[in-house]
Scaffold this active site. Structure first.
Site, PDB file in Angstrom:
ATOM      1  N   LEU A   1       0.855  -1.190   0.000  1.00 15.78           N
ATOM      2  CA  LEU A   1       0.000   0.000   0.000  1.00 15.78           C
ATOM      3  C   LEU A   1       0.889   1.238   0.000  1.00 15.78           C
ATOM      4  O   LEU A   1       1.788   1.359   0.841  1.00 15.78           O
ATOM      5  CB  LEU A   1      -0.925  -0.003   1.221  1.00 15.78           C
ATOM      6  CG  LEU A   1      -1.909   1.171   1.303  1.00 15.78           C
ATOM      7  CD1 LEU A   1      -3.247   0.698   1.854  1.00 15.78           C
ATOM      8  CD2 LEU A   1      -1.366   2.282   2.212  1.00 15.78           C
ATOM      9  N   ALA A   2       0.645   2.142  -0.943  1.00 20.33           N
ATOM     10  CA  ALA A   2       1.474   3.333  -1.093  1.00 20.33           C
ATOM     11  C   ALA A   2       0.667   4.570  -0.724  1.00 20.33           C
ATOM     12  O   ALA A   2      -0.102   5.094  -1.532  1.00 20.33           O
ATOM     13  CB  ALA A   2       2.002   3.443  -2.526  1.00 20.33           C
TER      14      ALA A   2
ATOM     15  N   PRO B   1       6.926  12.062   1.250  1.00 22.93           N
ATOM     16  CA  PRO B   1       7.950  12.822   1.982  1.00 22.93           C
ATOM     17  C   PRO B   1       7.376  13.932   2.850  1.00 22.93           C
ATOM     18  O   PRO B   1       7.904  14.219   3.930  1.00 22.93           O
ATOM     19  CB  PRO B   1       8.830  13.385   0.862  1.00 22.93           C
ATOM     20  CG  PRO B   1       8.703  12.381  -0.247  1.00 22.93           C
ATOM     21  CD  PRO B   1       7.286  11.896  -0.177  1.00 22.93           C
TER      22      PRO B   1
ATOM     23  N   THR C   1       6.309  -0.032   2.961  1.00 19.12           N
ATOM     24  CA  THR C   1       6.643  -1.421   3.270  1.00 19.12           C
ATOM     25  C   THR C   1       6.340  -2.307   2.068  1.00 19.12           C
ATOM     26  O   THR C   1       5.263  -2.213   1.478  1.00 19.12           O
ATOM     27  CB  THR C   1       5.841  -1.897   4.488  1.00 19.12           C
ATOM     28  OG1 THR C   1       6.150  -1.073   5.611  1.00 19.12           O
ATOM     29  CG2 THR C   1       6.173  -3.345   4.829  1.00 19.12           C
TER      30      THR C   1
ATOM     31  N   GLU D   1      -5.951  -1.791   9.766  1.00 18.02           N
ATOM     32  CA  GLU D   1      -4.507  -2.001   9.858  1.00 18.02           C
ATOM     33  C   GLU D   1      -4.026  -1.914  11.301  1.00 18.02           C
ATOM     34  O   GLU D   1      -3.256  -2.760  11.777  1.00 18.02           O
ATOM     35  CB  GLU D   1      -3.777  -0.954   9.002  1.00 18.02           C
ATOM     36  CG  GLU D   1      -2.264  -0.957   9.159  1.00 18.02           C
ATOM     37  CD  GLU D   1      -1.603   0.228   8.480  1.00 18.02           C
ATOM     38  OE1 GLU D   1      -0.378   0.392   8.651  1.00 18.02           O
ATOM     39  OE2 GLU D   1      -2.303   0.998   7.783  1.00 18.02           O
TER      40      GLU D   1
ATOM     41  N   ARG E   1      19.530 -19.386  35.007  1.00 16.68           N
ATOM     42  CA  ARG E   1      20.716 -18.571  35.304  1.00 16.68           C
ATOM     43  C   ARG E   1      20.939 -18.461  36.818  1.00 16.68           C
ATOM     44  O   ARG E   1      20.010 -18.121  37.557  1.00 16.68           O
ATOM     45  CB  ARG E   1      20.561 -17.187  34.695  1.00 16.68           C
ATOM     46  CG  ARG E   1      21.671 -16.195  35.025  1.00 16.68           C
ATOM     47  CD  ARG E   1      22.978 -16.570  34.409  1.00 16.68           C
ATOM     48  NE  ARG E   1      23.941 -15.468  34.496  1.00 16.68           N
ATOM     49  CZ  ARG E   1      25.238 -15.589  34.224  1.00 16.68           C
ATOM     50  NH1 ARG E   1      25.719 -16.767  33.835  1.00 16.68           N
ATOM     51  NH2 ARG E   1      26.028 -14.540  34.308  1.00 16.68           N
TER      52      ARG E   1
ATOM     53  N   GLN F   1      13.785 -10.591  43.745  1.00 19.09           N
ATOM     54  CA  GLN F   1      12.495  -9.915  43.662  1.00 19.09           C
ATOM     55  C   GLN F   1      12.421  -8.891  42.540  1.00 19.09           C
ATOM     56  O   GLN F   1      11.361  -8.701  41.933  1.00 19.09           O
ATOM     57  CB  GLN F   1      12.164  -9.265  45.013  1.00 19.09           C
ATOM     58  CG  GLN F   1      11.825 -10.272  46.101  1.00 19.09           C
ATOM     59  CD  GLN F   1      11.425  -9.613  47.406  1.00 19.09           C
ATOM     60  OE1 GLN F   1      11.658  -8.426  47.609  1.00 19.09           O
ATOM     61  NE2 GLN F   1      10.825 -10.388  48.296  1.00 19.09           N
TER      62      GLN F   1
ATOM     63  N   THR G   1       1.553   7.644  14.218  1.00 10.78           N
ATOM     64  CA  THR G   1       2.392   7.613  15.414  1.00 10.78           C
ATOM     65  C   THR G   1       1.542   7.484  16.681  1.00 10.78           C
ATOM     66  O   THR G   1       0.331   7.698  16.665  1.00 10.78           O
ATOM     67  CB  THR G   1       3.225   8.900  15.519  1.00 10.78           C
ATOM     68  OG1 THR G   1       2.314  10.015  15.664  1.00 10.78           O
ATOM     69  CG2 THR G   1       4.089   9.115  14.290  1.00 10.78           C
TER      70      THR G   1
END
Length: 384
Positions: free
Chosen positions: A123-124, A128, A158, A242, A268, A279, A365
């Protein structure tokens, strides 16, 4: 937590997990180190039906739900968020968008190859100078008889460098603002279309991201998606779906980080005991679990919402905002639990941390998503 999943979706989840272990995990490190896109693995995803989850069966897909699509993305993201991102852009941003908004001829022309993985979709939208402010795009589509001529550029796309088929947004009536946008289907071999460059990223390496150019690119009028100047409705509903579906990627990142951290905390030893007894380590594990479970519930609520009423944006925006920011925190906490080993590239944790950050930026964002949530909560009169 997968109590929301049907038996069919649980079986799909297990099938995807087996595929990921066999096909994706072995190439995930190479993808990141070399910025390598595994086209052969992508095609095998299509052979398994994982690329056309929501595409109706008559067009080559499985005709399943957004929950099924999210299940696939979560499992892929555990091994490679980058591949999950490319699969999401292909199967949701392109294929699902076309499936919902295209006519029968367009679906038959594009979807079967996309569902099989023989063609890659993208998808475009972003440009800019048009990122979060998506409707301010400048790419122009001028009507000339029975075709349109596209001129402009797209940024941060993408799958752009490898896409065979693209859904492109352009202004058909520049004076009408958001009501002058149309959507078009463009094949990569269309004269006038080119990949200007592939971009080098901090994370999500192996998911090709590019800058695209349209210079007197002639597109037939029958490749316009929906009515002329009706693209903003397609755009907004697509962004909403999306956000909901892609929330599965940070959920997958968190699940992998938590599983690895639990294993390490049990094994570990320091100061004569397992670090899982400390803790402060227990606090990190408890917080990781809490944020993962909260994100999963937000994910499934958002998926249900977009399936029934895609006009409501708050659930999807809230889900992706919370999960993306939580995945960055959890990836960093996983590195902290693993100490020096976590910081080494021998483990995937540093890669997962770099990959997680993109989800706070893409699909709007975190700041923009918060605005969407607040304005919807406040109601009419607060949209601007």
């Amino acid at each position: 937590m997968d109590v929301e999943l049907s038996d069919e979706e649980r079986e799909l989840k297990e099938a995807a997990r087996r595929f990921v272990r066999k096909e994706v995990t072995p190439v995930a490190d190479r993808m990141d180190r070399e910025d390598y896109f595994p086209r052969d693995v992508f095609r095998r995803l299509g052979e398994q039906g994982f690329l056309g989850i929501t595409v109706p069966a008559q067009y080559g897909g499985l005709g399943l739900s957004y929950v099924a699509q999210a299940v696939i993305l979560e499992e892929i993201a555990r091994a490679s968020p980058a591949l999950a991102l490319s699969v999401g852009a292909h199967s949701n941003l392109f294929a699902d968008n076309l499936s919902r908004n295209g006519n029968d001829a367009q679906r038959r022309a594009f979807l079967p190859d996309v569902a099989r993985g023989d063609a890659i979709g993208a998808l475009a939208l972003t440009e800019p100078n048009a990122g979060s402010d998506a409707v301010s795009l400048r790419t122009r589509a001028e009507r000339r008889g029975d075709e349109y001529v596209l001129n402009g550029s797209k940024q941060f796309i993408t799958n752009g460098p490898v896409a065979d088929s693209l859904l492109v947004y352009a202004k058909t009536d520049p004076g009408a603002g958001s009501h002058g946008i149309s959507a078009f289907l463009v094949r990569k071999d269309t004269p006038g279309f080119s990949v200007a460059r592939q971009l080098d990223k901090m994370g999500m390496r192996g998911s090709p991201t590019g800058e695209l150019a349209f210079q007197d690119c002639h597109v037939s009028a029958d490749q316009r998606l929906g009515p002329e100047n009706g693209g903003v409705a397609i755009m907004m509903s697509g962004l909403n779906v999306e956000r909901a579906v892609l929330t599965a990627i940070p959920v997958g990142i968190m699940a992998e980080c938590l599983d690895r951290s639990l294993t390490y905390a049990r094994e570990r030893e320091q100061f004569g005991q397992k670090i899982g007894r400390f803790q402060l380590v227990q606090e990190k594990l408890a917080n990781m679990y809490t944020e993962l479970e909260a994100s999963r519930r937000l994910l499934y609520a958002a998926l249900q919402q977009v399936a029934t009423d895609p006009r409501r944006m708050a659930p999807a925006a809230a889900a992706l905002t919370y999960a993306s920011e939580a995945s960055t925190r959890i990836a960093l906490d996983a590195i902290q639990i693993h100490g020096g080993y976590g910081y080494m590239r021998d483990l995937p944790l540093e890669r997962l941390a770099r990959d997680a950050k993109l989800l706070e930026i893409g699909a709007g964002t975190s700041e923009i998503r918060r605005l969407l949530v607040a304005r919807e909560l406040l109601g009419p009169g607060f949209a601007e």
